[in-house]
Design an enzyme around this catalytic site. Structure first.
Site, PDB file in Angstrom:
ATOM      1  N   ASP A  34       0.840  -1.205   0.000  1.00 53.16           N
ATOM      2  CA  ASP A  34       0.000   0.000   0.000  1.00 53.16           C
ATOM      3  C   ASP A  34       0.872   1.251   0.000  1.00 53.16           C
ATOM      4  OD1 ASP A  34      -2.124  -1.661   0.155  1.00 53.16           O
ATOM      5  OD2 ASP A  34      -2.584  -1.248   2.272  1.00 53.16           O
ATOM      6  N   ASP A  38       0.865   4.241  -2.628  1.00 57.54           N
ATOM      7  CA  ASP A  38       0.615   5.625  -2.201  1.00 57.54           C
ATOM      8  C   ASP A  38       1.693   6.555  -2.731  1.00 57.54           C
ATOM      9  OD1 ASP A  38      -1.702   5.244  -0.918  1.00 57.54           O
ATOM     10  OD2 ASP A  38      -0.831   5.041   1.088  1.00 57.54           O
ATOM     11  N   SER A  83     -36.024  -3.955 -12.257  1.00 54.66           N
ATOM     12  CA  SER A  83     -35.696  -4.695 -11.031  1.00 54.66           C
ATOM     13  C   SER A  83     -36.058  -6.157 -11.266  1.00 54.66           C
ATOM     14  CB  SER A  83     -36.405  -4.102  -9.827  1.00 54.66           C
ATOM     15  OG  SER A  83     -37.776  -4.137 -10.043  1.00 54.66           O
ATOM     16  N   LEU A  84     -35.979  -6.969 -10.250  1.00 56.54           N
ATOM     17  CA  LEU A  84     -36.211  -8.406 -10.431  1.00 56.54           C
ATOM     18  C   LEU A  84     -37.392  -8.862  -9.593  1.00 56.54           C
ATOM     19  CD1 LEU A  84     -32.526  -9.650 -10.082  1.00 56.54           C
ATOM     20  CD2 LEU A  84     -33.871  -9.574 -12.187  1.00 56.54           C
ATOM     21  N   GLU A 117     -25.619 -15.980 -10.276  1.00 56.42           N
ATOM     22  CA  GLU A 117     -24.640 -15.131  -9.586  1.00 56.42           C
ATOM     23  C   GLU A 117     -25.220 -14.672  -8.259  1.00 56.42           C
ATOM     24  OE1 GLU A 117     -24.347 -11.244 -11.713  1.00 56.42           O
ATOM     25  OE2 GLU A 117     -25.917 -12.124 -12.938  1.00 56.42           O
ATOM     26  N   LYS A 119     -26.775 -12.263  -5.550  1.00 59.69           N
ATOM     27  CA  LYS A 119     -27.530 -11.022  -5.523  1.00 59.69           C
ATOM     28  C   LYS A 119     -26.942 -10.167  -4.410  1.00 59.69           C
ATOM     29  CE  LYS A 119     -32.081  -9.041  -5.581  1.00 59.69           C
ATOM     30  NZ  LYS A 119     -31.775  -7.931  -4.680  1.00 59.69           N
ATOM     31  N   ASP A 121     -26.451  -7.120  -1.910  1.00 56.63           N
ATOM     32  CA  ASP A 121     -27.439  -6.318  -1.201  1.00 56.63           C
ATOM     33  C   ASP A 121     -26.915  -4.899  -1.012  1.00 56.63           C
ATOM     34  OD1 ASP A 121     -29.850  -5.987  -0.126  1.00 56.63           O
ATOM     35  OD2 ASP A 121     -29.448  -7.018   1.756  1.00 56.63           O
ATOM     36  N   ARG A 140     -30.654   4.437  -9.720  1.00 59.92           N
ATOM     37  CA  ARG A 140     -31.763   3.949 -10.528  1.00 59.92           C
ATOM     38  C   ARG A 140     -32.929   4.937 -10.546  1.00 59.92           C
ATOM     39  NH1 ARG A 140     -34.040  -1.763  -9.538  1.00 59.92           N
ATOM     40  NH2 ARG A 140     -34.081  -1.028  -7.411  1.00 59.92           N
ATOM     41  N   GLU A 185     -23.796  -3.018  -8.523  1.00 66.35           N
ATOM     42  CA  GLU A 185     -24.286  -2.706  -7.187  1.00 66.35           C
ATOM     43  C   GLU A 185     -23.166  -2.084  -6.347  1.00 66.35           C
ATOM     44  OE1 GLU A 185     -27.437  -3.585  -7.039  1.00 66.35           O
ATOM     45  OE2 GLU A 185     -28.005  -3.837  -4.935  1.00 66.35           O
ATOM     46  N   TYR A 237     -22.682  -6.275 -12.654  1.00 69.27           N
ATOM     47  CA  TYR A 237     -23.423  -7.458 -13.079  1.00 69.27           C
ATOM     48  C   TYR A 237     -24.020  -7.352 -14.471  1.00 69.27           C
ATOM     49  CZ  TYR A 237     -27.246  -4.722 -10.939  1.00 69.27           C
ATOM     50  OH  TYR A 237     -28.111  -3.727 -10.576  1.00 69.27           O
ATOM     51  N   LYS A 323     -34.393 -15.778  -3.549  1.00 71.07           N
ATOM     52  CA  LYS A 323     -33.926 -15.215  -2.283  1.00 71.07           C
ATOM     53  C   LYS A 323     -33.887 -16.223  -1.154  1.00 71.07           C
ATOM     54  CE  LYS A 323     -34.824 -10.394  -2.607  1.00 71.07           C
ATOM     55  NZ  LYS A 323     -35.338  -9.321  -1.777  1.00 71.07           N
ATOM     56  N   CYS A 417     -35.482 -15.427  42.918  1.00 69.21           N
ATOM     57  CA  CYS A 417     -35.671 -16.430  41.872  1.00 69.21           C
ATOM     58  C   CYS A 417     -37.173 -16.645  41.679  1.00 69.21           C
ATOM     59  CB  CYS A 417     -34.991 -17.737  42.277  1.00 69.21           C
ATOM     60  SG  CYS A 417     -35.453 -19.121  41.214  1.00 69.21           S
ATOM     61  N   CYS A 420     -38.049 -20.473  42.982  1.00 70.94           N
ATOM     62  CA  CYS A 420     -37.969 -20.937  44.369  1.00 70.94           C
ATOM     63  C   CYS A 420     -37.987 -19.793  45.381  1.00 70.94           C
ATOM     64  CB  CYS A 420     -36.731 -21.808  44.569  1.00 70.94           C
ATOM     65  SG  CYS A 420     -35.212 -20.852  44.558  1.00 70.94           S
ATOM     66  N   CYS A 435     -29.430 -17.738  40.756  1.00 71.00           N
ATOM     67  CA  CYS A 435     -30.257 -18.089  41.906  1.00 71.00           C
ATOM     68  C   CYS A 435     -29.311 -18.705  42.937  1.00 71.00           C
ATOM     69  CB  CYS A 435     -31.320 -19.104  41.480  1.00 71.00           C
ATOM     70  SG  CYS A 435     -32.135 -19.878  42.884  1.00 71.00           S
ATOM     71  N   CYS A 440     -32.736 -25.271  43.931  1.00 69.03           N
ATOM     72  CA  CYS A 440     -33.844 -24.652  43.200  1.00 69.03           C
ATOM     73  C   CYS A 440     -34.442 -25.660  42.224  1.00 69.03           C
ATOM     74  CB  CYS A 440     -33.325 -23.433  42.439  1.00 69.03           C
ATOM     75  SG  CYS A 440     -34.532 -22.725  41.334  1.00 69.03           S
TER      76      CYS A 440
HETATM   77  S1  IVH Z   1     -29.593  -8.181 -12.454  1.00 72.13           S
HETATM   78  C1  IVH Z   1     -33.026  -6.525 -14.557  1.00 72.13           C
HETATM   79  N1  IVH Z   1     -27.781  -9.104 -10.839  1.00 72.13           N
HETATM   80  O1  IVH Z   1     -31.160  -6.394  -7.267  1.00 72.13           O
HETATM   81  C2  IVH Z   1     -32.491  -5.892 -13.373  1.00 72.13           C
HETATM   82  N2  IVH Z   1     -29.278  -7.456 -10.024  1.00 72.13           N
HETATM   83  O2  IVH Z   1     -34.339  -6.416  -7.533  1.00 72.13           O
HETATM   84  C3  IVH Z   1     -31.034  -6.117 -13.314  1.00 72.13           C
HETATM   85  N3  IVH Z   1     -28.847  -6.797  -7.704  1.00 72.13           N
HETATM   86  O3  IVH Z   1     -32.033  -3.622  -9.203  1.00 72.13           O
HETATM   87  C4  IVH Z   1     -30.736  -6.900 -12.160  1.00 72.13           C
HETATM   88  N4  IVH Z   1     -27.133  -8.099  -7.379  1.00 72.13           N
HETATM   89  O4  IVH Z   1     -29.905  -3.525  -7.765  1.00 72.13           O
HETATM   90  C5  IVH Z   1     -28.814  -8.267 -10.970  1.00 72.13           C
HETATM   91  N5  IVH Z   1     -26.105  -9.970  -9.550  1.00 72.13           N
HETATM   92  C6  IVH Z   1     -27.133  -9.147  -9.681  1.00 72.13           C
HETATM   93  C7  IVH Z   1     -27.564  -8.304  -8.635  1.00 72.13           C
HETATM   94  C8  IVH Z   1     -28.654  -7.472  -8.841  1.00 72.13           C
HETATM   95  C9  IVH Z   1     -27.916  -7.195  -6.847  1.00 72.13           C
HETATM   96  C10 IVH Z   1     -29.902  -5.805  -7.393  1.00 72.13           C
HETATM   97  C11 IVH Z   1     -30.053  -4.739  -8.441  1.00 72.13           C
HETATM   98  C12 IVH Z   1     -31.456  -4.844  -8.925  1.00 72.13           C
HETATM   99  C13 IVH Z   1     -32.132  -5.548  -7.809  1.00 72.13           C
HETATM  100  C14 IVH Z   1     -33.279  -6.379  -8.354  1.00 72.13           C
END
Ligand code: IVH
Length: 674
Positions: A34, A38, A83-84, A117, A119, A121, A140, A185, A237, A323, A417, A420, A435, A440
């Site tokens: 590091d 730097d 979204s999914l 893959e 997901k 968070d 988004r 993400e 992703y 999930k 207690c 007892c 106790c 007891c």
């Molecule tokens: S694919 C079609 N892959 O989960 C939407 N999403 O509820 C593209 N997320 O909005 C999603 N890991 O923010 C995808 N490996 C992954 C992900 C991922 C996290 C999030 C993403 C998305 C939400 C879906």
């Protein structure tokens, strides 16, 4: 240095710095320290100060974050950010595949395969590169319009400021001439989160609930310096732009080549049975992963099929989030009651309005002790967040005091207690109240449950329910009474007939001969677990020697600390316990000590994970111990071997992470036999 020379040096430095960024964030390794890195950054900074007009948007010096913004600019997405849909079971996965198949021709169905893959968070971000350089980063928002968070995203090192050069010339030309959009993400590692909360605690400021909230909050900071301080990470992703990719696995490979981290746990699966396996595997791994994940994403791998499947509502048909059941939920504390354990410790337990957490109904959560109640400031009537992780007893993570009505009641620890009526006491160095009455009833009952349990006397068919009945009918008062039971005593009890009564008496008789270590453990001496019991047995070889040992002798034993030695000494000094030992002997309990035959595993610590095929877990533990080894329940630097059976759990990954030797069942047996 002339300007031209500076230009050359700056270009080289930028490339070099990005190379090390890539190694660290994408390949998870370092070639230089590091400090050295730097130093390169400082040199670059100095040169740029000298020749300010040589500063470009893709320079690593531009990651510091500029002035606070009055507000975020709105950004129109090139393609809607979707979204999914969530699913939670294999049945739902099957139903999803059925829907997918209906929309595909027979030929296309043959091509159908999945890319799986993690997901992550965190918070979804779109990154736009113009001619290869990061031009815009946006949230988004509502999917169509997001917010411009470019300055903030530049502070995240895992995001390349310039895309890396692709080997394929056509693709590379496409990258350097035009726009390339990448989505992914923003996340915060569990470690960075823990550090952040530790700092909050030190400052006596409120703690953050989870890494996801912090990541989201840090991205939407008007002051980029705050974002910069938060140690965020980015996992890509999706590659929205067309670089000729045909499958989602190619997308991931391209993302990596372009300089992104693109998930460490990616799998191509031919069918949903394989997807299910991955889901289970990752489910076990999840806790040991450096990031929070709440599920896996299952994508139809062929992009042409994915496109054809289209979009319903806000989500593509070609992908789902599979999930894991939520591990946190909110509910109301209906009461707080105190439970007495076999050692006499008083444990406050919150009685909750039943709620589903991680797939099971939770109606109780431990509050551990008085200090914990004070720390959480939990009151009866409060709405709280409960959490369940793995097999651990549910916990209350925090209260939501803003939801109070004013009718909530504080809980006061009982002075007596609840079973007892004897006084309770708290020693200065301990968190728990105890106790003070060794007789007891509650302690006696818990002690009996423990006495017959698997690692103690292991009496088949004698569980808490039958113990309760025996106590109620006054057939037993202490453990020794168990060995004086006769068939006729059992017949009047619920659920007993001649055969079952005979079976239980036989089971009890069969266990009258017991090893010294098991016997010691069965007594339920405070602080004496299985390992301590074994250490005592191996040191003294006979019960008499232990009961006669002085406190100093006990303290001198390797692996036994001062508090434990005191507890053992006090136990045997108590006349009631001496009486119990006598009575056990009179009722036929025979304690045997078998010296370990070959101590080939002397001093070695083992951790078992996964199923074994030729012996049970308990047999494996027994054999390791007889060979001089010891068993631990968690992997640490002190672990010598992790024995991995079938379907190993997170301990396996931990072992890999810590570089602990991993052996299989066969190798274990060889070690035991050698
Ligand atoms: S694919 C079609 N892959 O989960 C939407 N999403 O509820 C593209 N997320 O909005 C999603 N890991 O923010 C995808 N490996 C992954 C992900 C991922 C996290 C999030 C993403 C998305 C939400 C879906």
């Amino acid at each position: 240095m002339t300007k031209a020379e500076a230009q050359q040096r700056i270009d080289k430095l930028k490339k070099e710095i990005d190379h090390h960024r890539y190694l660290y964030h994408v390949e998870d390794r370092q070639e230089i320290s590091d400090a050295a890195l730097d130093s390169l950054k400082h040199e670059l900074e100095r040169l740029e100060q000298q020749f300010p007009d040589l500063i470009t948007a893709d320079s690593p010096t531009q990651r510091v974050g500029g002035e606070p913004l009055p507000e975020f600019q709105k950004v129109q997405h090139t393609q809607r950010m979707l979204s999914l849909n969530d699913i939670f079971s294999f049945e739902e996965l099957q139903a999803w595949e059925d829907r997918v198949k209906k929309l595909l021709s027979a030929g296309e169905q043959k091509q159908l395969g999945y890319f799986v893959e993690l997901k992550m968070d965190g918070l979804a971000i779109s990154l736009l590169y113009r001619d290869g350089v990061l031009a815009r980063a946006s949230t988004r928002g509502d999917g169509y319009i997001g917010e411009d968070v470019t300055e903030n995203m530049k502070t995240i090192e895992a995001i390349p400021l310039r895309l890396r050069v692709l080997k394929n010339i056509t693709q590379q030309n496409r990258v350097i001439r035009g726009e390339v959009e990448i989505r992914g993400e923003v996340v915060m590692s569990k470690k960075a989160f823990a550090n952040l909360n530790a700092a909050q605690k030190k400052k006596k400021e409120p703690l953050y609930a989870n890494p996801r909230n912090v990541a989201a909050g840090s991205v939407r900071q008007l002051n980029p310096k705050v974002t910069a301080s938060r140690k965020l990470d980015f996992v890509a992703y999706d590659l929205v732009s067309d670089l000729g990719q045909e499958t989602h696995s190619e997308v991931h490979s391209l993302l990596r080549q372009l300089g992104f981290k693109a998930g460490d746990h990616n799998y191509t699966s031919a069918n949903i049975q394989e997807v299910e396996k991955v889901h289970t595997q990752i489910g076990k791994l999840r806790e040991s992963l450096p990031y929070w994940t709440d599920g896996i994403v299952v994508n139809v791998n062929h992009l042409s099929l994915f496109q054809k499947l289209g979009v319903v509502g806000k989500a593509p048909r070609g992908a789902v989030a599979y999930k894991y059941p939520a591990e946190q939920a909110t509910t109301v504390v209906e009461d707080i009651q105190v439970q007495i354990g076999r050692t006499g410790a008083l444990t406050p337990v919150a009685h909750l309005r039943p709620v589903q957490v991680a797939g099971t109904t939770v109606s109780r959560a431990t509050l551990h002790n008085e200090d914990e109640i004070a720390r959480l400031d939990v009151r009866i009537g409060d709405t709280v967040i409960v959490q369940k992780a793995g097999d651990i007893i549910p916990d209350i993570v925090q209260g939501l005091p803003k939801l109070r009505t004013g009718k909530e009641r504080r809980f006061h620890f009982p002075k007596k207690c609840p079973i007892c009526g004897s006084a309770v006491e708290r020693q200065a160095d301990q968190a728990a109240y105890y106790c003070s009455n060794t007789f007891c009833f509650a302690q006696a009952r818990e002690g009996l449950y423990h006495f017959v349990s698997k690692s103690a006397f292991d009496i088949d068919g004698l569980g808490p329910k039958i113990i309760d009945q025996l106590l109620e009918h006054e057939l037993i008062r202490d453990p020794a009474d168990i060995f004086a039971l006769r068939e006729a005593d059992l017949l009047p009890l619920d659920g007993f007939a001649e055969v079952s009564a005979r079976n239980l008496i036989q089971a009890i008789t069969a266990k009258k001969r017991i090893s010294l270590a098991r016997f010691l453990y069965a007594l339920g001496i405070r602080h004496v677990g299985e390992e301590t019991a074994i250490a005592l047995a191996q040191h003294f070889h006979a019960l008499d020697a232990i009961t006669a040992a002085s406190l100093e002798e006990l303290e001198a034993i390797h692996d036994i600390g001062g508090i434990v030695a005191k507890s053992i000494y006090a136990y045997f000094a108590e006349p009631a316990h001496q009486k119990l030992l006598k009575k056990l002997a009179q009722n036929g309990v025979e304690i045997i000590y078998q010296a370990p035959k070959r101590r080939t595993l002397e001093g070695k610590t083992f951790v078992l994970t996964g199923g074994l095929s030729s012996l049970t877990r308990d047999e494996a533990k027994d054999r390791i111990r007889r060979a001089g080894g010891s068993i631990s329940s968690s992997v640490s630097q002190k672990t010598d071997y992790v024995v991995a059976g079938e379907d190993p759990g997170s301990k396996y990954d931990k072992a890999k992470e810590l570089n602990v030797a991993i052996i299989n069942e066969k190798e274990l047996l060889q070690m035991l036999d050698s």
